[in-house]
Design a protein around this motif. Structure first.
Motif: not given
Length: 99
Positions: A16-20, A66-75
């Motif tokens: 999670e730290a890496l993705w943030v 890429s970040y949004a896909i990882y977070r699964r945020d459709p918006v």
């Protein structure tokens, strides 16, 4: 109770730290395009959108997607996907005009 920076960022693992960090890096790159555009326009004394603006848009947009896909945020995924197609199209139009 004081919250740590990791709690504020909702980080509970190294992944999670890496993705943030990746998300923040993408946002910084995406935001840098406005600084580039502003400086270029100030130097020219007129509104100018340099080619670097579009490349920073694509770079930042891809990282944020890429970040949004990882977070699964459709918006966020939809917003970045739409923007990326516009940025790419602008580069295609600029290159075609130069030929």
């Amino acid at each position: 109770m004081k919250e740590t920076i990791l709690e504020i960022l909702h980080v509970d693992s190294p992944t999670e730290a890496l993705w943030v960090f990746i998300g923040l890096a993408g946002q910084l790159m995406f935001s840098a395009r406005f600084i580039v555009q502003w400086i270029t326009s100030e130097r020219a004394k007129k509104s100018v959108i340099p080619l670097a603006f579009w490349y920073l848009s694509i770079g930042g947009g891809l990282i944020l997607l890429s970040y949004a896909i990882y977070r699964r945020d459709p918006v966020f995924i939809l917003g970045q996907s739409m923007g990326l197609s516009i940025y790419l199209r602008n580069i295609i139009l600029i290159r075609a005009e130069k030929r």
